[in-house]
Scaffold this active site. Sequence first.
Site, PDB file in Angstrom:
ATOM      1  N   HIS A 149       0.818  -1.213   0.000  1.00  0.00           N
ATOM      2  CA  HIS A 149       0.000   0.000   0.000  1.00  0.00           C
ATOM      3  C   HIS A 149       0.853   1.266   0.000  1.00  0.00           C
ATOM      4  O   HIS A 149       0.387   2.331  -0.423  1.00  0.00           O
ATOM      5  CB  HIS A 149      -0.930  -0.014   1.221  1.00  0.00           C
ATOM      6  N   ASP A 401      -7.772  -6.840 -18.313  1.00  0.00           N
ATOM      7  CA  ASP A 401      -7.933  -7.827 -19.391  1.00  0.00           C
ATOM      8  C   ASP A 401      -6.561  -8.222 -19.927  1.00  0.00           C
ATOM      9  O   ASP A 401      -5.815  -7.381 -20.425  1.00  0.00           O
ATOM     10  CB  ASP A 401      -8.794  -7.203 -20.494  1.00  0.00           C
TER      11      ASP A 401
END
EC number: 2.3.1.-
Length: 463
Positions: A149, A401
């Site tokens: 993070h 994708d």
Amino acid sequence: MEGLNISNQVFDLSPLDIIPSHLYITNAFFYENKTPGPRPFMQSSLLKESLYRALQNFPILLGHVRRHRRNAMQIVVDCDNLNLPLYEEQTHPQLHFRHLKDHQFHRDVWPKDANIIDPRASPNGELLQVHVHRLAEESGVVMVVRIAHCAVDAKGFVDFMQSWGWFARNHSHPEGDSWPRLLADRRVMYEYLPPDVQPAAPRSMWHPASWLLGLLSTLVVLFLGLYKRLLGDKTPPDEIESHLFSVPPHTLDRLRYTATCIDPSSRVSDHDIITALFTLAFAHTKHLLTCRTQTVTAIVPCDFRHRIGVPSNFTGSCAIGLYVSIPGSLLQTPLTAESVARAALLSRAVVDTADKVTIQTFIRRALRAIAFVGDKVNVLYATMVSQAFSNQSRLGFYEVDFGAGGPVMVAPMAYSNTVAVICPAPGPGGDGVGVRVFLTLRPEVMRMLLAKGFLDEFTDMIY
């Protein structure tokens, strides 16, 4: 990863990066092979090569986290000592993707070791971890990705994943002007802030102000360390329990209508309703466990990229936490549509105040907090809130994708105690699905919440 052409770089982390620097962001992506054939689905070589190119484009994930000056932090990219990602693959010949779909992706049927629950990042560990689970008969792939993070926020996580997917889809094309440009340099954010909302230049350690600040900082850090030890860690995996809930569209519409009846001039969002509902449910549960009625505070993130003009492809933490206080009087009555609507109106009133001045004030406070306590600031923030939220509903998780279409399901995992993640819903645009919320609490609190059914009227539990 041999042959990476990476130059030495240093990324100074902002206070907004340092606050969650002890955590990973973790998500599982479920990809279905919709056109089975002789070729392997999402080939290993394709994934690795495209990851190589994505990291070439985003080298911050190849760095090591280092302490800097007294309480600052950096990610240092050393071309001779790269922090290479962990990349692992497993094959599950007995588990078909169809089985996951038939069970609506319930985590009890996930591949072994796919369900990670520990959110903590190792100070010396990889900034990127990838676990690929290949399913029977090339029917699909489950990809679990963890990114530190301190390097990215949730939007930066998605931006990197989409970049990786772009390189996979365009693996045979030369790199050109169309490739994804990601901005990791924190100076990009500071360009849109006044000088007094930026880290001050370092002073000599012998300067009286520096010496005094160092002494105070040491004392505060020691106190917070002791406080954390006495209270216990907020994140150990054996002391948290998580569930995924869905709030149906008709419930959101009903609660929004109730809020409009109370205050016709206000327009609450889905996020306001979720904040109110889950904060009240948590507060009612804590009231039963502690027999105390008091004001509860939720921290609601507000991404300020678009509010002050920070480029949308900036990948560092770029959100302030807005504090929504819900009075104890709302706990004196049962959890109803009216009480949720009133709490949602309180949330909307706070969110509407998020202007440039509010953003600058928060960052100034964060700078001061980091100057005193460094990465222990997460302990300080934990004492100030009852329930924390992460709104990821508008992020493009379902657009990641690798050449075979987007994922059928994306599941968040491994969050800290009291964190509620508002997730993007599956399907084109998520229409008609409602809002999904991944809630993490201590087991005794979660058990009480579920046993009392505080959320039953408003949500369905997916797993």
